[in-house]
Design an enzyme around this catalytic site. Structure first.
Site, PDB file in Angstrom:
ATOM      1  N   ASP A  25       0.823  -1.208   0.000  1.00 32.72           N
ATOM      2  CA  ASP A  25       0.000   0.000   0.000  1.00 32.72           C
ATOM      3  C   ASP A  25       0.858   1.258   0.000  1.00 32.72           C
ATOM      4  OD1 ASP A  25      -2.356   1.430   0.014  1.00 32.72           O
ATOM      5  OD2 ASP A  25      -2.671   1.263   2.159  1.00 32.72           O
ATOM      6  N   HIS A 218      -7.396   0.469   9.543  1.00 31.46           N
ATOM      7  CA  HIS A 218      -6.467   0.932   8.508  1.00 31.46           C
ATOM      8  C   HIS A 218      -6.744   2.419   8.282  1.00 31.46           C
ATOM      9  CE1 HIS A 218      -4.165   0.056   4.636  1.00 31.46           C
ATOM     10  NE2 HIS A 218      -4.619   1.286   4.440  1.00 31.46           N
ATOM     11  N   HIS A 220      -5.747   6.426   7.205  1.00 30.53           N
ATOM     12  CA  HIS A 220      -4.934   7.354   6.414  1.00 30.53           C
ATOM     13  C   HIS A 220      -4.930   8.706   7.122  1.00 30.53           C
ATOM     14  CE1 HIS A 220      -4.310   5.206   2.405  1.00 30.53           C
ATOM     15  NE2 HIS A 220      -4.910   4.330   3.189  1.00 30.53           N
ATOM     16  N   CYS A 251      -3.838   5.845  -2.527  1.00 30.70           N
ATOM     17  CA  CYS A 251      -4.685   4.907  -3.259  1.00 30.70           C
ATOM     18  C   CYS A 251      -4.739   5.363  -4.705  1.00 30.70           C
ATOM     19  CB  CYS A 251      -6.094   4.851  -2.666  1.00 30.70           C
ATOM     20  SG  CYS A 251      -7.215   3.788  -3.605  1.00 30.70           S
ATOM     21  N   ASN A 260      -0.604   6.677   4.578  1.00 32.14           N
ATOM     22  CA  ASN A 260      -1.100   5.850   5.665  1.00 32.14           C
ATOM     23  C   ASN A 260      -0.611   6.352   7.019  1.00 32.14           C
ATOM     24  OD1 ASN A 260      -2.310   3.180   4.424  1.00 32.14           O
ATOM     25  ND2 ASN A 260      -0.497   3.646   3.212  1.00 32.14           N
TER      26      ASN A 260
END
Length: 308
Positions: A25, A218, A220, A251, A260
Site C-alpha cells: 500500500d 487501517h 490514512h 490509493c 497511511n
C-alpha cells in the site's frame, strides 16, 4: 530522547499486532518504478525491525498498478519458504489467486468496497457484484490452506458519495467475513474519519456479532487524524493496526487518499502507553530514512523527522 516515557493505561490492550503495509500500500502509488531489489531489501529490513507481518505486494493487473508489476520477481527475492514472518499478498480476483498459489504464497488478502462508486472504479464491479467475484477466490484459497484477510475500503467517507452510513459498512464487512475471511481490515481510505466515528463503527460491528478480535483498523492521515483514530480504536479494544513505514502510501483510485498512518508514529504512541508491539523503533526509523532516500524525498512521519 529516542523513546517516550512509559505511562501505562490499564484500560488498553496489553499487546498490539502491527500489520505493515508499506511495501504494498505504501509503494503502489509511487509514479517512479522502484527497483525490485530495493523493494526486497525494504521487506527484509521491516521484518528485521520486528514487524510481525509485512504485506509484500499485490497480484493486480500491471496495467492498473504498474509499480507492482514485478510481484512474481519480488517473491523470488523474498524466498517465501524461509521467510521469518508472514508475507501476505493482495489478490483482486481468481487470476490473482492463481498467481499467488503458483508463487507459493500462504497468506492472501482481498480488497472490497463499502460503496457503489468505489466498487465500480476500483473493482470494475457493482457493490453487490464484488461478492460474487470474491466468493470463489476465498473458497479456493481456504481449500488450499491459505489464510485470507479481507479489506473494506471507504468505511468512513467516499470522495464521490460523501459520508458512508455505518450500517452499510457493517453489511459489507459481514458479507466478507461470512465467506471465510479470518480478519477484516476497516479502511479510512481518504482519511476523513474522526475518533467518535471510529468508536461508533467498532460498536456497530460488535452489535452485529463481530468481535474486536476479528477486526483491524487501517487509517490514512489526510486530515491529521490517523493517530487520534488509532487511540480511539485502542480504547474500543482493537489489537491489530495496519500501518506503513515512514507514512508512505495512498490509493491509485482515490486521489484524495494521502499517506497511511506512519508505523513509527504508531509505535511511539504504543510504547508510551506501555503496550507491547515487538518493534525496534530505531531500526524502523533507519529503514524509513533509507527508503526516503531511495524515493528522493523526506518521510512525512513526525517520528522519522524527529529521530532520523
Amino acid at each position: 530522547m529516542t523513546l517516550p516515557a512509559v505511562v501505562p493505561d490499564p484500560s488498553f490492550p496489553d499487546r498490539v499486532t502491527i500489520y505493515e503495509v508499506g511495501p504494498r500500500d505504501g509503494l503502489q502509488n509511487e509514479s517512479a518504478i522502484v527497483p525490485v531489489e530495493v523493494k526486497a531489501e525494504f521487506v527484509h529490513r521491516l521484518a528485521a525491525a520486528g514487524l510481525p507481518i509485512v504485506e509484500a505486494t499485490s497480484f493486480v493487473h500491471p496495467k492498473w498498478v504498474p509499480q507492482l508489476a514485478d510481484a512474481e520477481e519480488l517473491l523470488t527475492f523474498l524466498d517465501l519458504a524461509d521467510a521469518s514472518v508472514p508475507l501476505p499478498v493482495l489478490v483482486p480476483n481468481e487470476r490473482g489467486l492463481d498467481r499467488a498459489l503458483a508463487a507459493g504464497c500462504t497468506h492472501v488478502a482481498i480488497f472490497g468496497s463499502a460503496t457503489e462508486t468505489f466498487a465500480q472504479k476500483n473493482l470494475n464491479s457493482t457493490l453487490d457484484g464484488q461478492y460474487a467475484m470474491f466468493e470463489p477466490v476465498v473458497k479456493r484459497a481456504l481449500e488450499a490452506g491459505l489464510d485470507v484477510r479481507a479489506y473494506v475500503s471507504m468505511c468512513f467517507g467516499d470522495p464521490w458519495e460523501g459520508e458512508v452510513p455505518i450500517d452499510q459498512v457493517v453489511d459489507a464487512g459481514r458479507r466478507l467475513l461470512d465467506m471465510g475471511a479470518t480478519q477484516l481490515s476497516l479502511g479510512d481510505t481518504i482519511g476523513v474519519g474522526t475518533a467518535a466515528h471510529v468508536g461508533a463503527l467498532i460498536d456497530a460491528f460488535g452489535a452485529a456479532g463481530v468481535g474486536v478480535d476479528r477486526l483491524a483498523m487501517h487509517f490514512h492521515d489526510t486530515y491529521g487524524q490517523a493517530l487520534a483514530n488509532a487511540h480511539a480504536a485502542l480504547r474500543h479494544g482493537i489489537t491489530t493496526f495496519d500501518a506503513s513505514a515512514g507514512g508512505l502510501g495512498g490509493c491509485p483510485y482515490a486521489e484524495s487518499a494521502t499517506g497511511n498512518l506512519a508505523t513509527e508514529d504508531l509505535v511511539w504512541m504504543l510504547t508510551g502507553l506501555g503496550i507491547e508491539h515487538g518493534v525496534d523503533l530505531n531500526a524502523l526509523v533507519a529503514t524509513s530514512v533509507w527508503m526516503a532516500g531511495q524515493l528522493g524525498r523526506p518521510s512525512p512521519s513526525a517520528v522519522v523527522r524527529a529521530l532520523g
